[in-house]
Design a protein around this motif. Structure first.
Motif, short mmCIF file in Angstrom:
data_model
loop_
_atom_site.label_atom_id
_atom_site.label_comp_id
_atom_site.label_asym_id
_atom_site.label_seq_id
_atom_site.Cartn_x
_atom_site.Cartn_y
_atom_site.Cartn_z
N LEU A 76 11.34 -6.61 2.93
CA LEU A 76 9.89 -6.54 2.98
C LEU A 76 9.46 -5.07 3.04
CD1 LEU A 76 8.83 -9.35 5.49
CD2 LEU A 76 8.85 -9.44 2.98
N ILE A 77 8.53 -4.72 2.16
CA ILE A 77 7.96 -3.38 2.17
C ILE A 77 6.80 -3.34 3.17
CG2 ILE A 77 6.98 -1.52 0.76
CD1 ILE A 77 9.80 -2.49 -0.07
N THR A 78 5.98 -4.38 3.15
CA THR A 78 4.87 -4.53 4.08
C THR A 78 4.90 -5.94 4.65
OG1 THR A 78 3.41 -5.23 2.27
CG2 THR A 78 3.41 -2.89 2.84
N ARG A 79 4.21 -6.11 5.77
CA ARG A 79 4.14 -7.43 6.40
C ARG A 79 2.77 -7.56 7.05
NH1 ARG A 79 8.82 -9.88 10.42
NH2 ARG A 79 8.50 -12.08 9.89
N GLY A 80 1.91 -8.39 6.44
CA GLY A 80 0.56 -8.47 6.96
C GLY A 80 -0.13 -9.77 6.62
N GLU A 81 -1.40 -9.86 7.00
CA GLU A 81 -2.16 -11.10 6.89
C GLU A 81 -3.11 -11.16 5.70
OE1 GLU A 81 -1.52 -13.63 8.87
OE2 GLU A 81 -0.03 -12.41 9.93
N LEU A 82 -3.20 -10.09 4.93
CA LEU A 82 -4.09 -10.10 3.77
C LEU A 82 -3.55 -11.08 2.73
CD1 LEU A 82 -6.63 -8.64 2.60
CD2 LEU A 82 -5.04 -7.13 1.40
N THR A 83 -4.45 -11.82 2.09
CA THR A 83 -4.03 -12.78 1.06
C THR A 83 -3.26 -12.06 -0.04
OG1 THR A 83 -5.95 -14.17 1.51
CG2 THR A 83 -4.85 -14.49 -0.61
N SER A 84 -2.11 -12.62 -0.41
CA SER A 84 -1.23 -11.97 -1.37
C SER A 84 -1.60 -12.34 -2.81
CB SER A 84 0.22 -12.35 -1.08
OG SER A 84 1.11 -11.58 -1.85
N PHE A 85 -0.68 -12.04 -3.74
CA PHE A 85 -0.89 -12.34 -5.15
C PHE A 85 -0.80 -13.85 -5.41
CE2 PHE A 85 0.86 -8.05 -5.11
CZ PHE A 85 0.00 -7.38 -5.98
N GLN A 86 -1.42 -14.25 -6.50
CA GLN A 86 -1.28 -15.62 -6.97
C GLN A 86 -0.59 -15.58 -8.33
OE1 GLN A 86 -4.44 -18.62 -6.36
NE2 GLN A 86 -4.52 -18.81 -8.60
N ASN A 87 0.59 -16.21 -8.39
CA ASN A 87 1.37 -16.32 -9.63
C ASN A 87 1.59 -14.96 -10.30
OD1 ASN A 87 1.46 -19.14 -9.33
ND2 ASN A 87 -0.47 -19.40 -10.42
N ALA A 88 2.10 -14.01 -9.53
CA ALA A 88 2.40 -12.68 -10.08
C ALA A 88 3.69 -12.73 -10.89
CB ALA A 88 2.52 -11.67 -8.96
N VAL A 89 3.68 -12.10 -12.06
CA VAL A 89 4.85 -12.05 -12.95
C VAL A 89 5.01 -10.62 -13.47
CG1 VAL A 89 5.89 -12.89 -15.07
CG2 VAL A 89 4.55 -14.46 -13.65
N LEU A 90 6.24 -10.10 -13.39
CA LEU A 90 6.53 -8.75 -13.89
C LEU A 90 7.41 -8.83 -15.12
CD1 LEU A 90 6.26 -5.63 -12.80
CD2 LEU A 90 8.73 -5.92 -12.52
N THR A 91 7.09 -8.04 -16.13
CA THR A 91 7.92 -7.91 -17.33
C THR A 91 8.15 -6.43 -17.61
OG1 THR A 91 5.95 -7.99 -18.75
CG2 THR A 91 7.12 -10.07 -18.36
N SER A 94 -1.14 -7.20 2.55
CA SER A 94 -0.42 -8.47 2.38
C SER A 94 1.05 -8.25 2.69
CB SER A 94 -0.57 -8.96 0.94
OG SER A 94 0.10 -8.06 0.05
N THR A 95 1.76 -9.33 2.92
CA THR A 95 3.22 -9.23 2.97
C THR A 95 3.71 -8.98 1.55
OG1 THR A 95 3.40 -10.69 4.89
CG2 THR A 95 5.34 -10.51 3.47
N SER A 96 4.59 -8.02 1.39
CA SER A 96 5.04 -7.64 0.05
C SER A 96 5.69 -8.81 -0.67
CB SER A 96 6.00 -6.46 0.12
OG SER A 96 7.12 -6.78 0.92
N PHE A 97 5.59 -8.79 -2.00
CA PHE A 97 6.09 -9.86 -2.85
C PHE A 97 7.23 -9.32 -3.70
CE2 PHE A 97 5.93 -12.46 -6.76
CZ PHE A 97 6.02 -13.73 -6.21
N TYR A 98 8.38 -10.00 -3.66
CA TYR A 98 9.55 -9.56 -4.44
C TYR A 98 9.40 -10.07 -5.87
CZ TYR A 98 14.44 -9.06 -5.92
OH TYR A 98 15.59 -8.73 -6.59
N LEU A 99 9.39 -9.13 -6.82
CA LEU A 99 9.18 -9.46 -8.22
C LEU A 99 10.48 -9.55 -9.02
CD1 LEU A 99 6.12 -7.11 -8.66
CD2 LEU A 99 6.05 -9.59 -8.90
#
Length: 213
Positions: A107-122, A202-207
């Motif tokens: 985890l890079i960050t850990r928090g309560e802010l709403t995170s991404f929805q359906n994030a995709v990396l290319t 937000s809590t970080s999201f692993y892409l």
């Protein structure tokens, strides 16, 4: 504390500095204080030391981000210490006696802010990372102006590439270009959001793991 047995010129019992006074078979004796026994660390202690060293060195470049956006910052532990503790306990495993990072649990960050929805990396030619996500700016505590950051780590180079506040949540896409020395390398990629006031994230999201071309 030492005790004088026969006045100031007599023997003494107890500790004074580096010596100990005592009475042995009627004789007043003085001897050196025994040294503390130095015990060799157990296998478990050595393992924990290695985990700690790995976590601290791995997270060092993220110190500024994590001091702002990892946990609540309340209590005895600092946010940076909480990030280290989390990494040791949840994101490191021991394989054949050596600690290894579990990148999808980092985890890079850990928090309560709403995170991404359906994030995709290319990936795109020239070292470009292209991130897309769906609009959820009306959900929970999200806001259209929340800022997006992308963070990449290359295990081979032992190097972080950090892109902070590049676009807003409402933009629904972001592009970053990695340096030329990252071409042909595998990167672990994460993203997080923070509010404009920089008081929440937000809590970080692993892409995922991506080969840079």
């Amino acid at each position: 504390m030492a005790t004088l047995n026969k006045g100031i010129l007599g023997g003494f019992s107890g500790k004074v500095g580096t010596v100990v006074g005592a009475n042995w078979r009627g004789l007043d004796i003085i001897r050196s204080r025994p040294k503390n026994a130095k015990r060799n660390p157990t296998e478990k202690q050595l393992e924990q030391q290695m985990k700690f060293k790995l976590a601290v060195s791995f997270l060092q470049p993220l110190k500024t981000i994590q001091s702002m956006y990892f946990g609540s910052g309340s209590g005895v532990k600092s946010r940076v210490n909480m990030a280290v503790s989390y990494t040791i306990n949840e994101a490191i495993q021991v394989v054949v006696g050596l600690p290894e990072l579990i990148y999808n649990k980092v985890l890079i960050t850990r928090g309560e802010l709403t995170s991404f929805q359906n994030a995709v990396l290319t990936t795109q030619p020239g070292g470009v990372l292209h991130l897309e996500w769906e609009d959820n700016s009306t959900q929970g505590n999200a806001a259209p102006a929340d800022l997006v950051s992308i963070v990449c780590y290359c295990e081979e180079l032992k190097n972080w590439e950090i892109f902070e506040g590049i676009v807003m949540r409402s933009d629904l896409m972001a592009d970053v270009t990695l340096p030329a020395y990252c071409l042909g390398k595998t990167m672990e990629v994460y993203a997080f959001l923070n509010n404009v006031k920089q008081t929440a994230a937000s809590t970080s999201f692993y892409l995922g793991q991506h080969l840079v071309n």
